[in-house]
Write an enzyme that holds these catalytic residues in place. Sequence first.
Site, PDB file in Angstrom:
ATOM      1  N   ASP A 229       0.877  -1.163   0.000  1.00  0.00           N
ATOM      2  CA  ASP A 229       0.000   0.000   0.000  1.00  0.00           C
ATOM      3  C   ASP A 229       0.917   1.216   0.000  1.00  0.00           C
ATOM      4  O   ASP A 229       2.117   1.116   0.276  1.00  0.00           O
ATOM      5  CB  ASP A 229      -0.952   0.001   1.204  1.00  0.00           C
ATOM      6  CG  ASP A 229      -2.136   0.944   0.965  1.00  0.00           C
ATOM      7  OD1 ASP A 229      -2.058   1.775   0.031  1.00  0.00           O
ATOM      8  OD2 ASP A 229      -3.131   0.867   1.707  1.00  0.00           O
TER       9      ASP A 229
HETATM   10  C1  BGC Z   1      -4.897   3.416  -0.009  1.00  0.00           C
HETATM   11  C2  BGC Z   1      -5.001   2.432  -1.157  1.00  0.00           C
HETATM   12  C3  BGC Z   1      -4.768   3.143  -2.465  1.00  0.00           C
HETATM   13  C4  BGC Z   1      -3.432   3.828  -2.405  1.00  0.00           C
HETATM   14  C5  BGC Z   1      -3.105   4.598  -3.672  1.00  0.00           C
HETATM   15  C6  BGC Z   1      -3.634   4.231  -0.051  1.00  0.00           C
HETATM   16  O1  BGC Z   1      -3.653   5.229   0.900  1.00  0.00           O
HETATM   17  O2  BGC Z   1      -4.979   2.725   1.219  1.00  0.00           O
HETATM   18  O3  BGC Z   1      -6.264   1.817  -1.153  1.00  0.00           O
HETATM   19  O4  BGC Z   1      -4.860   2.248  -3.525  1.00  0.00           O
HETATM   20  O5  BGC Z   1      -3.427   4.784  -1.333  1.00  0.00           O
HETATM   21  O6  BGC Z   1      -3.943   5.685  -3.817  1.00  0.00           O
END
Ligand code: BGC
Length: 749
Positions: A229
């Site tokens: 993530d």
């Molecule tokens: C989120 C993800 C997301 C990623 C990119 C993170 O903060 O938890 O779900 O895909 O950011 O935007």
Amino acid sequence: MSVDALLDQLTLEEKAALTSGSEFWYTVGVDRLGIRRVMVSDGPHGLRAQPQGGDHIGLNSSVPATCFPPAATVASSWDPSLLYEVGQAIGQEARAINLSVVLGPGVNIKRSPLCGRNFEYMSEDPYLAGELGVGIVDGIQSKGVGTSLKHFAANNQETDRLRVSAEVSERALREIYLPAFERVVKKSQPWTVMCSYNKINGVFSSENHWLLTEVLRDEWGFEGLVMSDWGAVYDRAKAVAAGLDLEMPPALPYSPDAVAAAVRNGTLPESVLDDRVRAVLRLAAQGAPILDLDESYDADAHHALARRVAGESAVLLTNDGLLPIAPGTIVAVIGEFALTPRYQGAGSSQVNPTRVVAPLEALSEVYETTFAPAYTIDAYEPDDALVAEAVAAATSADTVIMLLGLPGPEESEGFDRTHMNLPANQLAALAAVAAANPKLAVVLVNGSSVVLGDVMPHARALLEVWLGGQAGGGAIADIVSGAVNPSGRLAETLPHRLEDNSSYLNFPGGWQKVLYGEDVFVGYRGYDASHTDVAFPFGYGLSYTSFELSDLDVRTTGSVVTNDLAASVSVTVTNTGTKAGSHVVQVYVSDPVATIARPPRELKGFTKVALDAGASTRVSIDLDQRAFSFWLEPPHRWVVEAGDFEIAVGNDSRDLPLTHTITVDSPPVAAPLTEWSSYEEWLADDEGRALLDEASAAGQPDLRAYGDLVHVIGNFPLMSLTTFVGMSPDHDTVMEMAATWAAHHGATQ
Ligand code: BGC
């Protein structure tokens, strides 16, 4: 060139660089070898591609894309084939902007109604979340575009999400928090999996070898790439060793340097880095064809699909016959949400829609409408003037359609809610409007569940449309007018009170820890086990027609010993009403007598069928051995205990008119006997009992000679009983018995 041929030509520095991105949304390319960089981008219910400058919470603008209803909404359709269609459309939109991997879906379990991201998640039930996840992943990937199954795993809250440790039992992980991921991995092979920010039992997901390698790859056979993530990597080399292939976004130049240094100083074997690089090279090869496409998509068709999906997902909670309201009726449309729609949640999933249809606009195409806002969305105090205006509008209309819901700032990625209430100003306006004209239907717009005790007394019909996506306004008009017959079913229980939810005492934890104290008793499993009355049970939803289930037939095949126990559950569904409609047939399994506390019932199968008025059909739902199993730790495996299982078929988790009991034969499950096994455990085992008999025959004391005492101190381990001289075999004999038993059975069973 093959992946291994490419690998051979890469320098250590290039390999290390490949395991981090090149910038916010891109992997690294290596021009001299023709390895192209591919783009990944959010998100689950529509694209959020930011060609200029990325951020992960939707601050910068993104390319317009169809905003389909988010996961909480589409999950209420209980229709994986509908999610497949959404997936196909998202996949096509990705092709049109040369996007190789869509960062979704999220299949985390709704442990608490308060999780700020519940609007992005499917369900409190892992089977349902998994089947729906399969639908959308298959749909997107059918277009040659990748997905990222997220957030792996146990990311069930936003509070302190980057540091919190989910303290969760192995059994709850296996039965509740992992199966949706497992199902999607095994059935659909998503191109990528995204690890979560949090720790699980003290270990960051990004550094969790057990999670990323032993479970995901070795057990489930995952063949794709694991990415982090955004910002979830802590110790770079540890993450590579654990099985994390790609760090996003990249910490440059530190991460590649750290990885290369770890290989050089011998703390990270280069062969392990090579495995990570192979995954990145495979992804680059999979994603490269997208880069050269020059395609488009039909925005009108996707908007129409978004409307259909929102209509299929709305859940009719109550209706005394007020709905549907005949087209042409004089209707007061009340509530600011009718004019200023809420149709998606905030954060990284936020889509810049191609267009938005407000409920008022769509309702005005069907009815003669007047409108009054009744409340403002950003205030919580009732506004007397707005309420008076709404009362006047209601009084002069035949029927009232009132929209209530959660203001945007109440639910978002990044923080959790602290309560489940609708704003007080909305409730005050509702009471006043209903007093003026009780012919009132309430339409709810919210991504997370709300308590409805103050709404129900004033509503002759209650329609939960969740967050309807950009075409949600049209879907509301479709259902209210009867053009679409509601067929959504709750993918989460609606409790009377937050306090009734089993996570209540342990959410969201503190000091970087959250205890999953309710264990496997999540959602309806908890409400059912504590016999708690709920407002609307899991699986519930009404229709404008009625259905009847009959002629349940259950056929079992296979056996536990051969690991292929299965049951085929068949039932006849009849549309007994006067309108065409769809019904969700749900199958739950119970194991009423078990050696471990099991949820009273668990969803193990479902199917949605469309039937004309008066029509009948026979449906068949297959259950596999897992449907009867629980996770036992140790021996760390799925276990089916012998005995009766009840298979219940019906309309929701608390309306199960048809039941059938099957009797399953299965070898007894027992932990290996040791000197620390209890006297009763020795007695229950054939060889254990024989060894006790032998000891007794050789003159050792025998607890059985004391009659009822076996009942009183039979739960003492044999070794503890040796101190009660004269009651059971002595120390040396016990050690010998344990050694004999172990020699005959091997170290473990
Ligand atoms: C989120 C993800 C997301 C990623 C990119 C993170 O903060 O938890 O779900 O895909 O950011 O935007």
